[in-house]
Structures are given as structure tokens and as C-alpha cells.
Design a protein around this motif. Structure first.
Motif, PDB file in Angstrom:
ATOM      1  N   PRO A 145       0.727  -1.418   0.309  1.00  0.00           N
ATOM      2  CA  PRO A 145      -0.194   0.243  -0.064  1.00  0.00           C
ATOM      3  C   PRO A 145       0.752   1.324   0.004  1.00  0.00           C
ATOM      4  N   THR A 146       0.482   1.987  -1.086  1.00  0.00           N
ATOM      5  CA  THR A 146       1.770   3.345  -1.361  1.00  0.00           C
ATOM      6  C   THR A 146       1.014   4.689  -0.092  1.00  0.00           C
ATOM      7  N   GLU A 147       0.225   4.359   0.784  1.00  0.00           N
ATOM      8  CA  GLU A 147      -0.583   5.500   1.656  1.00  0.00           C
ATOM      9  C   GLU A 147       0.597   5.846   2.749  1.00  0.00           C
ATOM     10  N   LEU A 148       1.566   5.033   3.249  1.00  0.00           N
ATOM     11  CA  LEU A 148       2.716   5.786   4.237  1.00  0.00           C
ATOM     12  C   LEU A 148       3.537   5.638   3.260  1.00  0.00           C
ATOM     13  N   ASN A 149       4.362   6.716   3.367  1.00  0.00           N
ATOM     14  CA  ASN A 149       5.719   6.741   1.944  1.00  0.00           C
ATOM     15  C   ASN A 149       6.819   6.625   3.266  1.00  0.00           C
TER      16      ASN A 149
ATOM     17  N   GLU B 254     -10.015   6.755   8.202  1.00  0.00           N
ATOM     18  CA  GLU B 254      -9.371   6.593   7.573  1.00  0.00           C
ATOM     19  C   GLU B 254      -7.744   6.083   7.957  1.00  0.00           C
ATOM     20  N   HIS B 255      -7.355   5.843   9.361  1.00  0.00           N
ATOM     21  CA  HIS B 255      -6.954   5.434  10.335  1.00  0.00           C
ATOM     22  C   HIS B 255      -6.983   3.894   9.927  1.00  0.00           C
TER      23      HIS B 255
ATOM     24  N   GLU C 120      -8.834   2.112   7.822  1.00  0.00           N
ATOM     25  CA  GLU C 120      -8.756   2.163   6.447  1.00  0.00           C
ATOM     26  C   GLU C 120      -7.754   1.650   5.684  1.00  0.00           C
ATOM     27  N   VAL C 121      -6.428   2.398   6.628  1.00  0.00           N
ATOM     28  CA  VAL C 121      -4.997   2.007   6.173  1.00  0.00           C
ATOM     29  C   VAL C 121      -4.574   0.634   6.551  1.00  0.00           C
TER      30      VAL C 121
ATOM     31  N   LYS D 200      -5.441  -2.589   4.670  1.00  0.00           N
ATOM     32  CA  LYS D 200      -4.880  -2.020   3.514  1.00  0.00           C
ATOM     33  C   LYS D 200      -3.345  -2.866   3.955  1.00  0.00           C
ATOM     34  N   TYR D 201      -2.835  -2.529   4.629  1.00  0.00           N
ATOM     35  CA  TYR D 201      -1.534  -3.310   4.876  1.00  0.00           C
ATOM     36  C   TYR D 201      -2.393  -5.130   6.168  1.00  0.00           C
TER      37      TYR D 201
END
Lengths: 101, 150
Positions: A42-46, B3-4, B6-7, B10-11
Motif C-alpha cells: 500500500p502506498t498511503e504511507l511513504n 481513515e486510519h 482503512e490504511v 490495507k496493510y
């Protein structure tokens, strides 16, 4: 291309010397296929580095630029995550020195 | 919060898809995000890099003792995501909050004066760093561009 050959030779020599049986490559995350372990991160976190551990292998991915990531992977029975991290730092350091020269 | 969550999901999906045992993301601000699977639960913790080993060791100990109220995790058995909010009223969380308040008080009392920075030295360092990074980036990118053309 001379630089590409130089870099490949560097990786080969480095892997033989420091991580026999392991694997080192430079890749563009936009151009990898779904078989690649980094595919789908996932690319949300850089992030700067991503470490993955499966049943039998350690993987370390270090961001060098938006289009270039370094991958080092090896069998768990031979290497631990800390060793891969140290090796990746050494690779980047020596790679930079190679480029500067 | 959504949002937190959802992220994180995904992981967690990525974690399950790749059949991982551990996943660590390290960030430029010296923080980390860690996922691990213990007893069919995928836990995630985050913190500062310097506390990485300590936090993981604590998590493993807590998980072994089933003292997991203060952790966010995804339960593979029930296919449900447990957030910190869902356990806010637990006694463990209350205890943690009390400790955090105490620690904050202490942190304020021992706060140090910011160190004075030598601007000229910093500027020189920045300029050298930008030159090296630009050069490296150009070479790395050209390698990947050439990969495609070859």
C-alpha cells in the motif's frame, strides 16, 4: 550501458562476498509484476524501508528514489533481519561511492 | 479514525495475501509501524525506532499472557478488526492512560533547551547532500529507464 553493467557486477560481487545464497537487485516499483514480493505494498504511507518475513525468507526493501528501490533477500536459516539491514546500508554506501567515482 | 483504520486494513490485507509472519515499515522521522501474527491475530504497533525491540518484546509477552486489550489487531478467526476505541473502557487502557499522564508530566519537567545550530555548517552539509543525492537519483533512474528500453 556501462553504468548498468557496472552496477550489476557490483551487486553480483557484493552478494557473493557478503550474502552468499542471497539476492540483491535494484527495481522500479511501477514496473514490477505481481510475482514480486513488493507488488501491492500500500502506498498511503511513504516509508524509507519495508521489511518482510515469510516462513522461510527475509526481505528488505530500501527506497533510493521514487523510481528505484533496493531489494535484499535471503533464507531465514542463514541470515536475520538485522544482518540484511546492515548489508543494505553497506550496499547503498558503496553504491554511492561507486557512482561518485 | 476511519481513515486510519482503512490504511491499517490495507496493510493487513497485504500481510494476509503475502502470507507474512512479520512486516515492518520504517519512516524518515525514525518511527516504525509493525505487523505480526500471533495466535491467529494480526497485531499492529507503532512507535519510535529506538523502542522497536522493547515494544515488540512487550507485545509478544502480552500476547502470550493474553493481555491484549491495549492493542489494535485483526482477528483471523472472527475476521474482525479490533480498534483501541473498542477497548477504551477496559481496565488495562485506564491504567495505561494513567501512566501516560504521569509520563507526560515528567517529560515536561525534564524538557531540555533546544541545542543551538551552526547555520553555516548546516547549509554546507545540505548543499553537499543535495549534490550527492541528485547525482545518485539521476543514475538510479536512468538504470531503470534503460531496463525498460532494453
Amino acid at each position: 550501458m556501462k553504468e548498468k553493467k557496472q552496477i550489476n557486477a557490483f551487486f553480483k560481487e557484493f552478494a557473493t562476498q557478503y550474502i552468499p545464497g542471497g539476492y540483491i537487485e535494484l527495481f522500479d516499483p511501477q514496473k514490477i509484476t505481481k510475482e514480486h514480493m513488493f507488488y501491492g505494498v500500500p502506498t498511503e504511507l511513504n516509508c524509507e524501508t519495508v521489511e518482510m518475513e515469510t516462513k522461510d525468507k527475509h526481505y528488505l526493501f530500501r527506497k533510493i528514489s521514487d523510481k528505484s528501490f533496493l531489494q535484499i533477500s535471503a533464507e531465514k536459516r542463514t541470515y536475520n533481519a538485522g544482518i540484511l539491514k546492515s548489508i543494505s546500508k553497506k550496499v547503498v554506501k558503496e553504491l554511492f561511492a561507486l557512482i561518485k567515482n | 479514525m476511519l481513515e486510519h483504520q482503512e490504511v491499517l486494513i490495507k496493510y493487513i490485507d497485504f500481510f494476509i495475501e503475502k502470507d507474512l509472519q512479520n512486516l515492518t515499515l520504517n519512516f524518515s522521522d525514525d518511527s516504525f509501524l509493525y505487523f505480526t501474527i500471533i495466535n491467529e491475530r494480526i497485531f499492529n504497533i507503532h512507535g519510535l525506532a529506538k523502542d522497536y525491540a522493547k515494544q515488540i518484546s512487550e507485545l509478544r509477552e502480552d500476547a502470550a499472557n493474553n493481555n491484549i486489550d491495549s492493542y489494535e489487531y485483526y482477528d483471523l478467526k472472527n475476521e474482525s478488526f479490533k480498534t483501541k476505541e473498542s477497548v477504551t473502557n477496559s481496565s488495562t487502557i485506564k491504567k495505561i492512560k494513567e501512566v501516560e499522564i504521569d509520563n507526560n508530566d515528567q517529560a515536561e519537567s525534564v524538557e531540555e533547551e533546544p541545542r543551538e545550530i551552526d547555520e553555516e555548517e548546516l547549509q554546507n552539509f545540505r548543499e553537499r547532500l543535495v549534490l550527492v543525492l541528485d547525482k545518485a537519483k539521476t543514475v538510479f533512474d536512468s538504470i531503470n529507464d534503460n531496463d525498460e528500453s532494453n
